[in-house]
Design an enzyme around this catalytic site. Structure first.
Site, short mmCIF file in Angstrom:
data_model
loop_
_atom_site.label_atom_id
_atom_site.label_comp_id
_atom_site.label_asym_id
_atom_site.label_seq_id
_atom_site.Cartn_x
_atom_site.Cartn_y
_atom_site.Cartn_z
N HIS A 60 0.85 -1.20 0.00
CA HIS A 60 0.00 0.00 0.00
C HIS A 60 0.88 1.25 0.00
O HIS A 60 2.09 1.16 0.17
CB HIS A 60 -0.98 -0.01 1.17
CG HIS A 60 -0.34 0.01 2.52
ND1 HIS A 60 0.32 -1.07 3.06
CD2 HIS A 60 -0.28 0.99 3.44
CE1 HIS A 60 0.77 -0.75 4.26
NE2 HIS A 60 0.43 0.50 4.51
N HIS A 62 1.52 3.84 1.92
CA HIS A 62 2.02 4.56 3.08
C HIS A 62 3.53 4.59 2.91
O HIS A 62 4.14 3.57 2.51
CB HIS A 62 1.65 3.86 4.40
CG HIS A 62 0.26 4.16 4.84
ND1 HIS A 62 -0.44 3.33 5.70
CD2 HIS A 62 -0.57 5.20 4.57
CE1 HIS A 62 -1.63 3.86 5.92
NE2 HIS A 62 -1.74 4.99 5.25
N ASP A 64 6.17 4.29 4.65
CA ASP A 64 7.07 3.29 5.23
C ASP A 64 7.06 1.98 4.44
O ASP A 64 7.82 1.07 4.75
CB ASP A 64 6.73 3.05 6.71
CG ASP A 64 5.30 2.62 6.95
OD1 ASP A 64 4.40 3.07 6.21
OD2 ASP A 64 5.06 1.84 7.89
N HIS A 65 6.23 1.89 3.40
CA HIS A 65 6.17 0.68 2.58
C HIS A 65 6.74 0.89 1.18
O HIS A 65 6.93 -0.08 0.45
CB HIS A 65 4.73 0.18 2.49
CG HIS A 65 4.23 -0.35 3.79
ND1 HIS A 65 4.24 -1.69 4.10
CD2 HIS A 65 3.74 0.29 4.88
CE1 HIS A 65 3.76 -1.86 5.33
NE2 HIS A 65 3.45 -0.66 5.82
N HIS A 141 -7.68 -2.28 5.24
CA HIS A 141 -6.71 -1.34 5.81
C HIS A 141 -7.31 0.06 5.68
O HIS A 141 -8.35 0.24 5.05
CB HIS A 141 -5.38 -1.46 5.05
CG HIS A 141 -4.22 -0.81 5.75
ND1 HIS A 141 -3.95 -0.96 7.08
CD2 HIS A 141 -3.23 -0.02 5.26
CE1 HIS A 141 -2.87 -0.28 7.39
NE2 HIS A 141 -2.40 0.30 6.30
#
Length: 194
Positions: A60, A62, A64-65, A141
């Protein structure tokens, strides 16, 4: 298959844990699931070669991904990569890559085979080879997210030569069939009476 967590921290890295990234190594290649900031350093620490990376799967959008993606893609370009790289993720990845190229942030010398999804109603194969397939399914999510699953194709088990001899299986055609995972049937020999 060897699974190597490259980052297990959420939101932000710590001194001991990087943000989300997971490597799955198979024989002469490996796959990357998520690519948080700092993933390139973790790849080097794990002894993985970026030239053997076959595909990247982003869960996804975000940061941090996926914030490590521009650097990783550019490094492979600087290393003169020429072979295709698969990239799968949620809708928005293409726009992100286009923007990076327009801003001359990404240096790509190789084709990126991109698949992006904005919805999935059922599990869908998103990447496959002769040995395995990777499927994606929508997750629950805060924003659209994908979960991935790797399925290896069936392959024959180990062939035990001594066991075949012990059972009286003659060498040749029947051994070849057993090695291919097929069942074989032996003709029973009559037992002589004395």
């Amino acid at each position: 298959m060897k699974i190597t967590p490259l980052g297990t921290s959420s939101g932000k890295p710590t001194l001991k844990r990087n943000v989300s990234a997971l490597a799955v190594a198979r024989e002469a290649e490996w796959l990357l699931f998520d690519c948080g900031e700092g993933t390139q350093t973790q790849i080097a620490r794990a002894g993985l070669s970026p030239s053997r990376l076959s595909a990247v799967f982003i869960t996804h959008l975000h940061g941090d991904h996926f914030n490590g993606l521009p650097g990783l893609l550019s490094t492979m370009g600087l290393d003169r990569r020429t072979r295709d790289l698969g990239l799968t993720g949620p809708r928005g990845i293409r726009e992100y890559l286009d923007m990076l190229e327009r801003l001359r942030v990404a240096f790509l010398t190789y084709p990126v085979v991109l698949r992006e999804f904005s919805s999935l109603s059922e599990s869908t194969v998103v990447y496959e080879t002769a040995e395995y397939s990777v499927s994606a399914v929508a997750l629950d999510h805060r924003l659209f997210a994908l979960g991935y699953r790797i399925d290896e194709r069936p392959r024959p088990g180990r062939f035990y030569v001594e066991q075949a001899r012990k059972l009286g299986v003659p060498e040749g055609l029947l051994w070849g069939r057993l090695q291919s995972g097929e069942d074989v049937q032996l003709v029973a020999k009559p037992i002589g009476l004395r």
